[in-house]
Write a protein that holds these residues in place. Structure first.
Motif, mmCIF file in Angstrom:
data_model
loop_
_atom_site.group_PDB
_atom_site.id
_atom_site.type_symbol
_atom_site.label_atom_id
_atom_site.label_comp_id
_atom_site.label_asym_id
_atom_site.label_seq_id
_atom_site.Cartn_x
_atom_site.Cartn_y
_atom_site.Cartn_z
ATOM 1 N N LEU A 188 -3.454 21.363 -6.320
ATOM 2 C CA LEU A 188 -2.944 20.503 -7.383
ATOM 3 C C LEU A 188 -2.129 19.352 -6.815
ATOM 4 C CD1 LEU A 188 -1.980 23.117 -10.095
ATOM 5 C CD2 LEU A 188 -3.790 21.415 -10.219
ATOM 6 N N GLU A 189 -1.359 19.636 -5.777
ATOM 7 C CA GLU A 189 -0.565 18.573 -5.168
ATOM 8 C C GLU A 189 -1.472 17.508 -4.554
ATOM 9 O OE1 GLU A 189 2.732 18.105 -1.687
ATOM 10 O OE2 GLU A 189 2.859 19.887 -2.944
ATOM 11 N N LEU A 190 -2.559 17.937 -3.908
ATOM 12 C CA LEU A 190 -3.500 16.964 -3.351
ATOM 13 C C LEU A 190 -4.128 16.111 -4.448
ATOM 14 C CD1 LEU A 190 -5.389 18.888 -0.538
ATOM 15 C CD2 LEU A 190 -3.802 16.999 -0.300
ATOM 16 N N LEU A 191 -4.484 16.743 -5.553
ATOM 17 C CA LEU A 191 -5.066 16.013 -6.672
ATOM 18 C C LEU A 191 -4.074 14.992 -7.213
ATOM 19 C CD1 LEU A 191 -7.471 15.794 -8.673
ATOM 20 C CD2 LEU A 191 -6.269 17.445 -10.079
ATOM 21 N N ILE A 192 -2.837 15.433 -7.371
ATOM 22 C CA ILE A 192 -1.818 14.535 -7.902
ATOM 23 C C ILE A 192 -1.536 13.403 -6.924
ATOM 24 C CG2 ILE A 192 0.630 14.419 -8.528
ATOM 25 C CD1 ILE A 192 0.239 17.210 -9.802
ATOM 26 N N LEU A 193 -1.522 13.705 -5.626
ATOM 27 C CA LEU A 193 -1.317 12.646 -4.637
ATOM 28 C C LEU A 193 -2.434 11.617 -4.694
ATOM 29 C CD1 LEU A 193 -0.052 14.643 -1.536
ATOM 30 C CD2 LEU A 193 1.279 13.340 -3.178
ATOM 31 N N ASP A 194 -3.657 12.089 -4.969
ATOM 32 C CA ASP A 194 -4.766 11.148 -5.126
ATOM 33 C C ASP A 194 -4.543 10.241 -6.335
ATOM 34 O OD1 ASP A 194 -6.156 11.897 -2.901
ATOM 35 O OD2 ASP A 194 -7.458 13.306 -3.934
ATOM 36 N N PHE A 195 -3.904 10.769 -7.379
ATOM 37 C CA PHE A 195 -3.595 9.928 -8.531
ATOM 38 C C PHE A 195 -2.592 8.838 -8.167
ATOM 39 C CE2 PHE A 195 -4.767 13.537 -11.582
ATOM 40 C CZ PHE A 195 -6.018 13.008 -11.795
ATOM 41 N N PHE A 196 -1.614 9.158 -7.347
ATOM 42 C CA PHE A 196 -0.644 8.139 -6.931
ATOM 43 C C PHE A 196 -1.348 7.024 -6.163
ATOM 44 C CE2 PHE A 196 2.878 11.518 -6.894
ATOM 45 C CZ PHE A 196 3.289 11.168 -8.159
ATOM 46 N N THR A 197 -2.188 7.409 -5.219
ATOM 47 C CA THR A 197 -2.926 6.415 -4.439
ATOM 48 C C THR A 197 -3.841 5.599 -5.339
ATOM 49 O OG1 THR A 197 -2.882 7.905 -2.541
ATOM 50 C CG2 THR A 197 -4.467 6.110 -2.472
ATOM 51 N N ALA A 198 -4.539 6.281 -6.231
ATOM 52 C CA ALA A 198 -5.467 5.587 -7.133
ATOM 53 C C ALA A 198 -4.720 4.646 -8.065
ATOM 54 C CB ALA A 198 -6.271 6.597 -7.934
ATOM 55 N N PHE A 199 -3.540 5.040 -8.546
ATOM 56 C CA PHE A 199 -2.781 4.147 -9.407
ATOM 57 C C PHE A 199 -2.322 2.910 -8.636
ATOM 58 C CE2 PHE A 199 1.182 2.547 -11.241
ATOM 59 C CZ PHE A 199 0.733 2.220 -12.512
ATOM 60 N N PRO A 202 8.965 13.282 -1.768
ATOM 61 C CA PRO A 202 8.743 13.751 -3.148
ATOM 62 C C PRO A 202 9.652 13.051 -4.159
ATOM 63 C CG PRO A 202 8.944 15.620 -1.681
ATOM 64 C CD PRO A 202 9.269 14.411 -0.882
ATOM 65 N N ILE A 203 10.910 12.862 -3.807
ATOM 66 C CA ILE A 203 11.837 12.190 -4.729
ATOM 67 C C ILE A 203 11.445 10.730 -4.900
ATOM 68 C CG2 ILE A 203 14.239 11.443 -4.992
ATOM 69 C CD1 ILE A 203 15.021 14.146 -3.716
ATOM 70 N N PHE A 204 11.020 10.093 -3.817
ATOM 71 C CA PHE A 204 10.611 8.693 -3.870
ATOM 72 C C PHE A 204 9.395 8.519 -4.768
ATOM 73 C CE2 PHE A 204 8.834 4.835 -1.656
ATOM 74 C CZ PHE A 204 9.844 3.978 -2.042
ATOM 75 N N TRP A 205 8.375 9.395 -4.603
ATOM 76 C CA TRP A 205 7.188 9.305 -5.455
ATOM 77 C C TRP A 205 7.536 9.580 -6.913
ATOM 78 C CZ3 TRP A 205 3.442 12.042 -1.682
ATOM 79 C CH2 TRP A 205 2.663 11.085 -1.033
ATOM 80 N N PHE A 225 5.481 -3.762 -5.266
ATOM 81 C CA PHE A 225 6.257 -2.938 -4.347
ATOM 82 C C PHE A 225 5.980 -1.455 -4.597
ATOM 83 C CE2 PHE A 225 10.117 -0.399 -3.714
ATOM 84 C CZ PHE A 225 10.324 -0.587 -2.362
ATOM 85 N N ALA A 226 6.057 -1.032 -5.847
ATOM 86 C CA ALA A 226 5.834 0.375 -6.191
ATOM 87 C C ALA A 226 4.393 0.781 -5.868
ATOM 88 C CB ALA A 226 6.143 0.615 -7.665
ATOM 89 N N SER A 227 3.442 -0.079 -6.167
ATOM 90 C CA SER A 227 2.039 0.243 -5.889
ATOM 91 C C SER A 227 1.791 0.397 -4.395
ATOM 92 C CB SER A 227 1.126 -0.841 -6.454
ATOM 93 O OG SER A 227 1.255 -0.900 -7.845
ATOM 94 N N PHE A 228 2.396 -0.466 -3.605
ATOM 95 C CA PHE A 228 2.251 -0.372 -2.157
ATOM 96 C C PHE A 228 2.754 0.977 -1.656
ATOM 97 C CE2 PHE A 228 4.005 -0.843 2.116
ATOM 98 C CZ PHE A 228 2.874 -1.263 2.797
ATOM 99 N N PHE A 229 3.931 1.397 -2.131
ATOM 100 C CA PHE A 229 4.495 2.658 -1.663
ATOM 101 C C PHE A 229 3.851 3.882 -2.317
ATOM 102 C CE2 PHE A 229 7.884 -0.017 0.013
ATOM 103 C CZ PHE A 229 7.940 0.500 1.300
ATOM 104 N N LEU A 230 3.094 3.694 -3.372
ATOM 105 C CA LEU A 230 2.296 4.801 -3.896
ATOM 106 C C LEU A 230 1.020 4.971 -3.072
ATOM 107 C CD1 LEU A 230 2.707 4.400 -7.752
ATOM 108 C CD2 LEU A 230 3.595 6.244 -6.329
ATOM 109 N N ILE A 231 0.502 3.881 -2.545
ATOM 110 C CA ILE A 231 -0.688 3.949 -1.696
ATOM 111 C C ILE A 231 -0.317 4.464 -0.308
ATOM 112 C CG2 ILE A 231 -2.485 2.604 -0.548
ATOM 113 C CD1 ILE A 231 -2.388 0.698 -2.959
ATOM 114 N N PHE A 232 0.690 3.854 0.286
ATOM 115 C CA PHE A 232 1.106 4.212 1.634
ATOM 116 C C PHE A 232 2.402 5.007 1.568
ATOM 117 C CE2 PHE A 232 -1.299 0.265 2.256
ATOM 118 C CZ PHE A 232 -2.254 0.730 3.137
ATOM 119 N N SER A 233 2.291 6.296 1.789
ATOM 120 C CA SER A 233 3.491 7.129 1.790
ATOM 121 C C SER A 233 4.327 6.795 3.021
ATOM 122 C CB SER A 233 3.101 8.603 1.803
ATOM 123 O OG SER A 233 2.475 8.932 3.027
#
Length: 190
Positions: free
Chosen positions: A7-18, A94-97, A118-126
């Motif tokens: 589930l965490e991997l799926l959710i992380l993919d959502f952050f990158t995709a967003f 985790p807190i940053f995301w 800025f937020a999109s960049f840091f959602l793509i690149f952790s």
């Protein structure tokens, strides 16, 4: 434990995709001034805020489950990592995301283009990815030894296709989220 990890991997993919979707939206919004585009974007921002809440819940639950399943030596090491000298290495991402995903619920931040970029960049690149990229670029290798294509089987066409698939899956889930939210609102109003 496996369920939380998946589930965490799926959710992380959502952050990158967003993050990718946001850059696409910003480019499209320059040329297309349709109300439907902005309505969909509002739903996407609500969805990513929801995903951020799910992410922090699953991260905390996964951490607790991992702690319970550990032997005493691993528990001690985990507590030392989480609350010791380098505690920020565990907690910051985790807190940053979570915080980045929640700023899209605040109108001032979600309407500001620079904050969104800025937020999109840091959602793509952790932070972890940025550290890996930074250390990879500072290695003392000759360019002739760079073989990313042969070692990882990553080709530009596959990379572009995977980006498009992430965005399309994200759009599909936003549509599903919108459909479910509308059905819940209809049931509430009856």
């Amino acid at each position: 434990m496996n369920i939380f990890f998946n589930l965490e991997l799926l959710i992380l993919d959502f952050f990158t995709a967003f993050g990718l979707y946001s850059f696409l939206f910003l480019i499209l919004s320059i040329f297309i001034k349709k109300i439907a585009l902005y309505q969909f974007d509002n739903q996407a921002k609500r969805f990513i805020s929801f995903v951020g809440v799910l992410y922090i819940i699953f991260w905390v639950l996964g951490t607790i489950v991992y702690y319970i399943d550990c032997n005493p030596v691993e528990k001690s090491a985990m507590i030392d990592r989480m609350f010791g000298k380098y505690w920020f290495g565990i907690w910051i991402q985790p807190i940053f995301w979570f915080l980045l995903s929640q700023i899209f619920g605040i109108k001032f931040f979600s309407k500001n283009i620079l904050i969104r970029i800025f937020a999109s960049f840091f959602l793509i690149f952790s932070i972890e990815r940025l550290v890996i990229i930074s250390t990879s670029l500072h290695r003392d290798y000759l360019p002739s030894s760079w073989t990313i294509y042969r070692q990882l089987d990553i080709y530009p066409s596959n990379f572009i296709l995977s980006i498009l698939m992430k965005i399309l899956i994200f759009i599909l889930f936003v549509g599903l989220y919108t459909f479910i939210a509308n059905k819940i609102n209809q049931l509430r109003n009856k």
